[in-house]
Design a protein around this motif. Structure first.
Motif, mmCIF file in Angstrom:
data_model
loop_
_atom_site.group_PDB
_atom_site.id
_atom_site.type_symbol
_atom_site.label_atom_id
_atom_site.label_comp_id
_atom_site.label_asym_id
_atom_site.label_seq_id
_atom_site.Cartn_x
_atom_site.Cartn_y
_atom_site.Cartn_z
ATOM 1 N N SER A 1 91.245 -117.257 82.944
ATOM 2 C CA SER A 1 91.416 -117.724 84.301
ATOM 3 C C SER A 1 92.030 -116.993 85.427
ATOM 4 O O SER A 1 92.113 -117.460 86.324
ATOM 5 N N ARG A 2 92.418 -115.613 84.965
ATOM 6 C CA ARG A 2 93.085 -114.748 85.844
ATOM 7 C C ARG A 2 91.937 -113.792 86.340
ATOM 8 O O ARG A 2 92.282 -112.649 86.944
ATOM 9 N N VAL A 3 91.063 -113.674 85.615
ATOM 10 C CA VAL A 3 89.812 -112.731 86.217
ATOM 11 C C VAL A 3 89.579 -112.398 87.599
ATOM 12 O O VAL A 3 89.761 -111.348 88.037
ATOM 13 N N PRO A 4 89.537 -113.445 88.222
ATOM 14 C CA PRO A 4 89.261 -113.305 89.769
ATOM 15 C C PRO A 4 90.501 -112.628 90.335
ATOM 16 O O PRO A 4 90.254 -111.884 91.080
ATOM 17 N N GLU A 5 91.505 -112.753 90.212
ATOM 18 C CA GLU A 5 92.738 -112.115 90.590
ATOM 19 C C GLU A 5 92.906 -110.680 90.256
ATOM 20 O O GLU A 5 93.057 -109.769 90.906
ATOM 21 N N MET A 6 92.551 -110.261 88.954
ATOM 22 C CA MET A 6 92.446 -108.988 88.305
ATOM 23 C C MET A 6 91.341 -108.212 89.284
ATOM 24 O O MET A 6 91.435 -107.211 89.481
ATOM 25 N N LEU A 7 90.146 -108.834 89.641
ATOM 26 C CA LEU A 7 88.981 -108.328 90.173
ATOM 27 C C LEU A 7 89.429 -108.086 91.729
ATOM 28 O O LEU A 7 89.209 -106.557 92.221
ATOM 29 N N ALA A 8 90.240 -108.952 92.338
ATOM 30 C CA ALA A 8 90.707 -108.613 93.552
ATOM 31 C C ALA A 8 91.984 -107.605 93.568
ATOM 32 O O ALA A 8 91.938 -106.576 94.647
ATOM 33 N N ALA A 9 92.765 -107.555 92.487
ATOM 34 C CA ALA A 9 93.675 -106.425 92.334
ATOM 35 C C ALA A 9 93.193 -105.103 92.365
ATOM 36 O O ALA A 9 93.460 -103.926 93.092
ATOM 37 N N ILE A 10 91.949 -104.764 91.545
ATOM 38 C CA ILE A 10 91.196 -103.604 91.545
ATOM 39 C C ILE A 10 90.731 -103.183 92.684
ATOM 40 O O ILE A 10 90.809 -102.078 93.220
ATOM 41 N N GLU A 11 90.153 -104.154 93.413
ATOM 42 C CA GLU A 11 89.625 -103.698 94.864
ATOM 43 C C GLU A 11 90.759 -103.260 95.648
ATOM 44 O O GLU A 11 90.593 -102.321 96.387
ATOM 45 N N ALA B 1 84.484 -111.353 93.894
ATOM 46 C CA ALA B 1 85.429 -112.599 93.859
ATOM 47 C C ALA B 1 84.416 -113.644 93.697
ATOM 48 O O ALA B 1 84.832 -114.700 92.791
ATOM 49 N N ASP B 2 83.360 -113.767 94.216
ATOM 50 C CA ASP B 2 82.435 -114.965 93.941
ATOM 51 C C ASP B 2 82.118 -114.780 92.435
ATOM 52 O O ASP B 2 81.668 -115.839 91.606
ATOM 53 N N ALA B 3 81.609 -113.751 91.780
ATOM 54 C CA ALA B 3 81.102 -113.477 90.632
ATOM 55 C C ALA B 3 82.233 -114.115 89.719
ATOM 56 O O ALA B 3 82.167 -114.841 88.581
ATOM 57 N N GLY B 4 83.641 -113.604 90.018
ATOM 58 C CA GLY B 4 84.817 -114.088 89.263
ATOM 59 C C GLY B 4 84.910 -115.447 89.202
ATOM 60 O O GLY B 4 85.265 -116.119 88.239
ATOM 61 N N ASP B 5 84.619 -116.118 90.284
ATOM 62 C CA ASP B 5 84.618 -117.651 90.624
ATOM 63 C C ASP B 5 83.750 -118.412 89.501
ATOM 64 O O ASP B 5 83.791 -119.093 88.864
ATOM 65 N N ALA B 6 82.377 -117.799 89.291
ATOM 66 C CA ALA B 6 81.564 -118.077 88.622
ATOM 67 C C ALA B 6 81.870 -118.203 87.209
ATOM 68 O O ALA B 6 81.506 -119.101 86.343
ATOM 69 N N VAL B 7 82.530 -117.027 86.578
ATOM 70 C CA VAL B 7 83.240 -116.949 85.454
ATOM 71 C C VAL B 7 84.049 -117.994 85.149
ATOM 72 O O VAL B 7 84.124 -118.574 84.170
ATOM 73 N N ALA B 8 85.152 -118.251 85.879
ATOM 74 C CA ALA B 8 86.102 -119.200 85.889
ATOM 75 C C ALA B 8 85.463 -120.534 85.763
ATOM 76 O O ALA B 8 85.791 -121.467 84.787
ATOM 77 N N ARG B 9 84.219 -120.770 86.403
ATOM 78 C CA ARG B 9 83.631 -122.182 86.440
ATOM 79 C C ARG B 9 83.077 -122.251 84.928
ATOM 80 O O ARG B 9 83.067 -123.490 84.487
ATOM 81 N N GLY C 1 99.911 -111.344 83.145
ATOM 82 C CA GLY C 1 100.009 -111.970 81.745
ATOM 83 C C GLY C 1 98.850 -111.170 80.779
ATOM 84 O O GLY C 1 98.575 -111.523 79.973
ATOM 85 N N GLY C 2 98.414 -109.892 81.240
ATOM 86 C CA GLY C 2 97.138 -109.325 80.622
ATOM 87 C C GLY C 2 97.897 -108.271 79.849
ATOM 88 O O GLY C 2 99.069 -108.127 79.317
ATOM 89 N N THR C 3 96.525 -107.370 79.392
ATOM 90 C CA THR C 3 97.055 -106.331 78.344
ATOM 91 C C THR C 3 96.542 -105.038 79.087
ATOM 92 O O THR C 3 95.229 -104.984 79.705
ATOM 93 N N LEU C 4 96.960 -103.733 78.385
ATOM 94 C CA LEU C 4 96.669 -102.437 79.011
ATOM 95 C C LEU C 4 95.335 -102.069 78.228
ATOM 96 O O LEU C 4 94.618 -100.764 78.384
ATOM 97 N N SER C 5 95.024 -102.589 77.068
ATOM 98 C CA SER C 5 93.819 -102.266 76.231
ATOM 99 C C SER C 5 93.299 -103.645 75.544
ATOM 100 O O SER C 5 94.006 -104.222 74.846
ATOM 101 N N GLY C 6 92.004 -103.817 76.229
ATOM 102 C CA GLY C 6 91.319 -104.970 75.353
ATOM 103 C C GLY C 6 90.738 -104.742 74.131
ATOM 104 O O GLY C 6 90.657 -105.490 73.008
#
Ligand SMILES: Cc1cc2nc3c(=O)[nH]c(=O)nc-3n(C[C@H](O)[C@H](O)[C@H](O)COP(=O)(O)OP(=O)(O)OC[C@H]3O[C@@H](n4cnc5c(N)ncnc54)[C@H](O)[C@@H]3O)c2cc1C
Length: 466
Positions: A354-364, A239-247, A417-422
């Motif tokens: 902007s939703r990366v931290p939430e996606m990382l949390a969801a995977i965990e 989550a901290d890494a996701g926060d750094a990306v968002a920053r 709001g994501g995609t199943l294949s990037g």
């Protein structure tokens, strides 16, 4: 509208093929064709091909397509077989068309900053040929030493430099394509701007061998950037890494590379490559700048600030370009390193950045709820993550567990709001989810395009569209 189901095959196809292309390598014995049945996607079930052929030029491809259409034989275009959605896996009774002998770099055109290549050219070989002339081919999938340009085009592949330079699509000026009736078309030229008619290049890019076979490409080159400076930052949690990306995103930073590895992946990579990474960290970010000189220093200073504000445990910079190359190579080995722990199925979801931290949390959450081993790494600067499910191949429940876990992860990605294949494509692995993401009407349009271009349904049947 679907293309008609392929009518009953007519006899005599292989004989006609041998007569038309006496010099082409044609494999028909199961012991020889076996190596061309799979790609790199774990837990898929390919068919048995009728044969495997290696065309040498566009005329060979035309002859193959015309004979296949006349005999009602399906064709599976194939590059290096490194795909991660099953696009190149064999179809029962079909002919697999391997493009690796069409591997000529026809021209590096310095005056027009472009390259003309055949589809079997290996991505890294094009990169080296461009670099020898002081130029740069930007798209670089982590598989760049093995995958082909044809596969990159057919998947619209991404890679480690997309944050700054975009995906394969962004490097395409023109394609030569053999259509399902054997006609050859060109979709553009060497001009930087060209808006005559519909944009057919972009129709074929990412079409996974289902609309035509790409036989040549004109690709944009750039002036060679400065050598990269690399920064590694370790964090207590994902989550901290996701926060750094968002920053970093909010601060308007556009580094050339912004990659993430979670603890499982850090341990796997460090175990395999002995780099001295912080094995206790919850996550690591790799941030690269190719801005050059003081601009690169300033970019990495700003990235350091973002990481420290997000509770980084430590931040270190590569000492020189050789060390930077080595660290990038370690990231490219993430999938391979996880494979040492079991059968690793690499997935590929994307969310708005902007939703990366939430996606990382969801995977965990999914990993904990399902008791699943999931290594997470990927192109986090693009919002593109590769949750990689590590399973026991001999466990009879492994496939069911895989489907349950990825179903949960897909639901989470779509909810954000994501995609199943990037970047890995739909192939066979995700065709069952296409309608859920795109909707009935969008898929109806896709079927109409397929029916218009391939009315018999001979090109890569069962891929993308179920
Ligand atoms: C370790 C590893 C790392 C990877 N990293 C990345 C990454 O960072 N980014 C990324 O995007 N992908 C990545 N991939 C996935 C894969 O390498 C890419 O999708 C690549 O572009 C596939 O190229 P290929 O030559 O192996 O194609 P194949 O797997 O052989 O084929 C892929 C698709 O392209 C079609 N195709 C191939 N050639 C043609 C042609 N000439 N005309 C029409 N259709 C054609 C096939 O039918 C199939 O649908 C990775 C894979 C591995 C194993």
């Amino acid at each position: 509208m679907l293309p008609a189901m392929l009518p009953q095959p007519k006899p005599g196809f292989l004989e006609a093929l041998r007569a038309a292309l006496p010099k082409a390598r044609l494999l028909t014995e199961p012991v020889d064709t076996e190596g061309y049945r799979f790609d790199e996607t774990e837990f898929l079930h390919p068919g048995r091909p009728l044969g495997v052929i290696f065309p040498k030029n566009t005329s060979d491809v035309q002859a193959i397509v015309r004979l296949a259409a006349a005999h009602h034989i399906a064709l599976v275009p194939r590059g290096a077989g490194t795909g991660l959605s099953g696009g190149a896996i064999a179809v029962e009774g079909a002919l697999t068309v391997v493009m690796t002998q069409m591997d000529r770099i026809i021209e590096i055109d310095e005056a027009n900053l472009c390259a003309v290549v055949q589809p079997g050219v290996i991505n890294a070989d094009l990169g080296r040929a461009a670099a020898a002339k002081g130029l740069f081919y930007a798209p670089d999938p982590a598989s760049f030493e093995t995958c082909t340009i044809g596969g990159n085009l057919a998947e619209n592949s991404g890679g480690l430099r997309c944050v700054k330079y975009g995906v394969t699509r962004d490097a395409v000026l023109a394609l030569e394509v053999v259509l399902a009736d054997g006609a050859v078309i060109r979709t553009g030229g060497k001009t930087v701007k060209d808006v005559m008619g519909y944009d057919l290049s972009h129709l074929f890019i990412g079409s996974e061998g289902t609309l035509g076979i790409i036989t040549e490409a004109t690709l944009r080159l750039l002036p060679k950037p400065a050598p990269t400076l690399t920064l590694l930052a370790f964090f207590p949690t994902v989550a901290d890494a996701g926060d750094a990306v968002a920053r970093m995103t909010r601060a308007g930073l556009v580094p050339v590379t912004l990659e993430l590895m979670d603890n499982f992946t850090i341990r796997a990579v460090d175990g395999a490559m002995r780099l001295g990474l912080d094995r206790d960290a919850g996550a690591m970010l790799m941030i690269e700048s190719d801005a050059g000189g003081s601009a690169a220093e300033a970019e990495l200073d700003a990235a350091t600030e973002a990481c420290q504000s997000a509770h980084a445990l430590s931040v270190v910079r590569s000492a020189d370009p050789a060390e930077a190359d080595w660290l990038r190579e370690a990231r490219r080995k993430a999938h391979w390193s996880l494979e040492q722990a079991g059968a690793a199925r690499m997935d590929d979801v994307g969310v708005p950045r902007s939703r990366v931290p939430e996606m990382l949390a969801a995977i965990e959450r999914v990993a904990a709820a399902r008791g699943a081993r999931i290594g997470v790494f990927g192109h986090v600067g693009d919002g593109n993550l590769h949750p990689t499910y590590v399973l026991d191949r001999d466990d009879p429940s492994a496939e069911a567990q895989l489907d349950a876990v990825r179903g949960d992860i897909y639901a989470a990605a779509l909810a954000l709001g994501g995609t199943l294949s990037g970047e890995h494509g739909t192939g066979v692995a995700k065709r069952g989810y296409l309608e859920r993401q795109r909707g009935v009407d969008a898929v109806r349009v896709m079927r109409a395009v397929k029916a218009a271009l391939d009315p018999l349904g001979i090109l890569n049947p069962g891929k993308v569209l179920a």
